[in-house]
Design a protein around this motif. Sequence first.
Motif, PDB file in Angstrom:
ATOM      1  N   GLY A   1      -2.590  54.453 -41.273  1.00 40.71           N
ATOM      2  CA  GLY A   1      -2.654  54.862 -39.875  1.00 40.71           C
ATOM      3  C   GLY A   1      -3.492  53.976 -38.975  1.00 40.71           C
ATOM      4  N   VAL A   2      -4.062  52.899 -39.514  1.00 44.46           N
ATOM      5  CA  VAL A   2      -4.914  51.998 -38.723  1.00 44.46           C
ATOM      6  C   VAL A   2      -4.250  50.628 -38.607  1.00 44.46           C
ATOM      7  CG1 VAL A   2      -7.174  50.865 -38.586  1.00 44.46           C
ATOM      8  CG2 VAL A   2      -6.992  53.201 -39.485  1.00 44.46           C
ATOM      9  N   TYR A   3      -4.107  50.135 -37.382  1.00 44.08           N
ATOM     10  CA  TYR A   3      -3.555  48.799 -37.159  1.00 44.08           C
ATOM     11  C   TYR A   3      -4.523  47.767 -37.740  1.00 44.08           C
ATOM     12  CZ  TYR A   3      -1.611  44.734 -34.709  1.00 44.08           C
ATOM     13  OH  TYR A   3      -1.061  43.506 -34.403  1.00 44.08           O
ATOM     14  N   THR A   4      -4.009  46.932 -38.639  1.00 44.47           N
ATOM     15  CA  THR A   4      -4.853  46.015 -39.408  1.00 44.47           C
ATOM     16  C   THR A   4      -4.178  44.655 -39.503  1.00 44.47           C
ATOM     17  OG1 THR A   4      -5.630  47.891 -40.740  1.00 44.47           O
ATOM     18  CG2 THR A   4      -6.016  45.699 -41.640  1.00 44.47           C
ATOM     19  N   ILE A   5      -4.978  43.609 -39.526  1.00 43.24           N
ATOM     20  CA  ILE A   5      -4.462  42.263 -39.751  1.00 43.24           C
ATOM     21  C   ILE A   5      -4.665  41.921 -41.224  1.00 43.24           C
ATOM     22  CG2 ILE A   5      -4.609  39.816 -39.178  1.00 43.24           C
ATOM     23  CD1 ILE A   5      -3.674  41.434 -36.839  1.00 43.24           C
ATOM     24  N   GLN A   6      -3.560  41.644 -41.922  1.00 48.59           N
ATOM     25  CA  GLN A   6      -3.685  41.193 -43.321  1.00 48.59           C
ATOM     26  C   GLN A   6      -3.749  39.670 -43.332  1.00 48.59           C
ATOM     27  OE1 GLN A   6      -0.578  41.301 -46.741  1.00 48.59           O
ATOM     28  NE2 GLN A   6      -1.894  43.079 -47.079  1.00 48.59           N
ATOM     29  N   ILE A   7      -4.799  39.149 -43.956  1.00 53.56           N
ATOM     30  CA  ILE A   7      -5.005  37.704 -44.057  1.00 53.56           C
ATOM     31  C   ILE A   7      -4.662  37.271 -45.474  1.00 53.56           C
ATOM     32  CG2 ILE A   7      -6.630  35.810 -43.735  1.00 53.56           C
ATOM     33  CD1 ILE A   7      -8.373  37.683 -42.076  1.00 53.56           C
ATOM     34  N   GLU A   8      -3.751  36.334 -45.594  1.00 57.14           N
ATOM     35  CA  GLU A   8      -3.384  35.783 -46.899  1.00 57.14           C
ATOM     36  C   GLU A   8      -3.927  34.360 -46.989  1.00 57.14           C
ATOM     37  OE1 GLU A   8       0.662  34.129 -48.218  1.00 57.14           O
ATOM     38  OE2 GLU A   8       0.677  36.216 -48.948  1.00 57.14           O
TER      39      GLU A   8
ATOM     40  N   ALA B   1      -6.995  39.748 -47.682  1.00 58.57           N
ATOM     41  CA  ALA B   1      -8.028  40.583 -47.069  1.00 58.57           C
ATOM     42  C   ALA B   1      -7.388  41.357 -45.923  1.00 58.57           C
ATOM     43  CB  ALA B   1      -9.188  39.728 -46.551  1.00 58.57           C
ATOM     44  N   ASN B   2      -7.710  42.625 -45.826  1.00 58.43           N
ATOM     45  CA  ASN B   2      -7.217  43.463 -44.739  1.00 58.43           C
ATOM     46  C   ASN B   2      -8.356  43.702 -43.756  1.00 58.43           C
ATOM     47  OD1 ASN B   2      -4.668  43.719 -45.976  1.00 58.43           O
ATOM     48  ND2 ASN B   2      -5.445  45.352 -47.305  1.00 58.43           N
ATOM     49  N   VAL B   3      -8.169  43.267 -42.509  1.00 55.03           N
ATOM     50  CA  VAL B   3      -9.252  43.245 -41.531  1.00 55.03           C
ATOM     51  C   VAL B   3      -8.870  44.083 -40.312  1.00 55.03           C
ATOM     52  CG1 VAL B   3     -10.660  41.774 -40.046  1.00 55.03           C
ATOM     53  CG2 VAL B   3      -9.958  40.955 -42.303  1.00 55.03           C
ATOM     54  N   ALA B   4      -9.738  44.989 -39.928  1.00 59.90           N
ATOM     55  CA  ALA B   4      -9.510  45.780 -38.714  1.00 59.90           C
ATOM     56  C   ALA B   4      -9.495  44.863 -37.494  1.00 59.90           C
ATOM     57  CB  ALA B   4     -10.603  46.832 -38.568  1.00 59.90           C
ATOM     58  N   LEU B   5      -8.709  45.223 -36.492  1.00 64.55           N
ATOM     59  CA  LEU B   5      -8.507  44.354 -35.337  1.00 64.55           C
ATOM     60  C   LEU B   5      -9.818  44.009 -34.648  1.00 64.55           C
ATOM     61  CD1 LEU B   5      -6.406  42.922 -33.627  1.00 64.55           C
ATOM     62  CD2 LEU B   5      -6.139  45.011 -32.290  1.00 64.55           C
ATOM     63  N   GLU B   6     -10.729  44.981 -34.546  1.00 56.68           N
ATOM     64  CA  GLU B   6     -11.994  44.707 -33.853  1.00 56.68           C
ATOM     65  C   GLU B   6     -12.905  43.760 -34.624  1.00 56.68           C
ATOM     66  OE1 GLU B   6     -12.277  48.820 -35.808  1.00 56.68           O
ATOM     67  OE2 GLU B   6     -10.825  47.640 -34.672  1.00 56.68           O
ATOM     68  N   GLU B   7     -12.650  43.615 -35.921  1.00 59.46           N
ATOM     69  CA  GLU B   7     -13.455  42.700 -36.735  1.00 59.46           C
ATOM     70  C   GLU B   7     -12.826  41.315 -36.857  1.00 59.46           C
ATOM     71  OE1 GLU B   7     -14.926  46.364 -39.657  1.00 59.46           O
ATOM     72  OE2 GLU B   7     -13.803  44.672 -40.473  1.00 59.46           O
ATOM     73  N   PHE B   8     -11.601  41.169 -36.356  1.00 59.03           N
ATOM     74  CA  PHE B   8     -10.882  39.928 -36.572  1.00 59.03           C
ATOM     75  C   PHE B   8     -11.476  38.715 -35.852  1.00 59.03           C
ATOM     76  CE2 PHE B   8      -7.398  36.913 -35.867  1.00 59.03           C
ATOM     77  CZ  PHE B   8      -7.058  36.666 -37.187  1.00 59.03           C
ATOM     78  N   PRO B   9     -12.063  38.839 -34.650  1.00 57.49           N
ATOM     79  CA  PRO B   9     -12.605  37.651 -33.975  1.00 57.49           C
ATOM     80  C   PRO B   9     -13.555  36.827 -34.844  1.00 57.49           C
ATOM     81  CG  PRO B   9     -12.553  39.479 -32.444  1.00 57.49           C
ATOM     82  CD  PRO B   9     -12.158  40.044 -33.786  1.00 57.49           C
ATOM     83  N   THR B  10     -14.378  37.487 -35.643  1.00 59.64           N
ATOM     84  CA  THR B  10     -15.299  36.760 -36.532  1.00 59.64           C
ATOM     85  C   THR B  10     -14.530  35.935 -37.552  1.00 59.64           C
ATOM     86  OG1 THR B  10     -16.923  38.523 -36.296  1.00 59.64           O
ATOM     87  CG2 THR B  10     -17.220  37.019 -38.146  1.00 59.64           C
TER      88      THR B  10
END
Length: 387
Positions: A46-53, A63-72
């Motif tokens: 239920g949470v929009y997430t960016i998956q990084i391969e 790694a699965n990263v929440a959108l608000e944490e992605f800028p780092t």
Amino acid sequence: MDFEQMKTQLLELLNNRTLINATISQPRQKSNELKRVKLKPIDLRGVYTIQIEYQYERILKHANVALEEFPTHLEALLEQFRQIHAEFSTEKVHIQLSKKNKVLWKSDKTAEIKQVNLSHNRKKQYLLDDATAYPFLIRLGVQTEDGKVKKQKYDKFKQINRFVEFIDDSLEYLPKDRQIRILDFGSGKSYLTFALYHYLKVEKGFNIRVTGLDLKKEVIEECNRIAQDLNYDDLEFLVGDINDFNEETAVDMVVTLHACDVATDMALARAVKWGAKVILSVPCCQHELNRQLQAPALDVMVQHGLIRERFASLATDAIRAELLSLVGYDAQLLEFIDMENTPKNILIRAYFTGKKPSEEQRAKYNAFIQFLSATPFLENELRDYLQ
């Protein structure tokens, strides 16, 4: 456009949740072991997430990263790479960075608005896509280094996907507020154990700890090496059998594959006593009922050894499923893989619901057992739960 403006504009596009996919490539340092990075949006519970391969020379990491944490994470990636290809729902963006971070930004806007797919599935028919490289399948010899399924391993690939479907169907019965404990008895070469771990941990982002148990020391040592190489930190393999394993008092999921004869019953009984919410079992070599079977009304059929063996096998699995139903499980017998691949193709799937059996259900079970003159091992193991 300068470097900071590029980052701002790129993050704005990402924050609009219009990303379809992206590839970050061209390492600034040739010595960098990380060759490229791929991004895709997913719905993680239920949470929009960016998956990084992260694609290295021989392995992949996720790694699965929440959108608000992605800028780092983006900041770190831009320090390592000079090129970004990104597709959004309304445009394609190409970014090229010079050594001194001069920015070339090209945008190809399209009149056709594409739908963002947050599903993990690349193809409807497979939860694990046959065109995607999976590190565990490469290490286990199912896929080539470039991610193609080997021709001679395609049946194994289909079996793995079928098993993953059963895992996916079980998600609603697993706890969401703590680590999920999973045991796999008779894990063998552990194709399915690795698939279970990958799907729940990497694809779905669940907090799990998995133990595979087998008697073959050399196989266990190799499986542990593969788990360590893949950085599967919460996956371990131990030497031992079902009777000797006394490390746990509660388990959430029990998997038992091809445990011979009453070893399957031992695993099922352990699962019930641990309060397992999910049980997945593929039985093997059901001899117990074959030895006990005395039902004169069936003599025309079971006088033939082949038929007797098959009947005893089917009746044994029906008895197991019914006993699980009598102790509070929703139990089903399902086809695991096509009969043409192996006759051992029945899977017992049971979810704990706590539902109490009716007197009629108890009576039908007792009548069937008496008809066969059977004294099932599993019934004796679960006697305290059948009261």
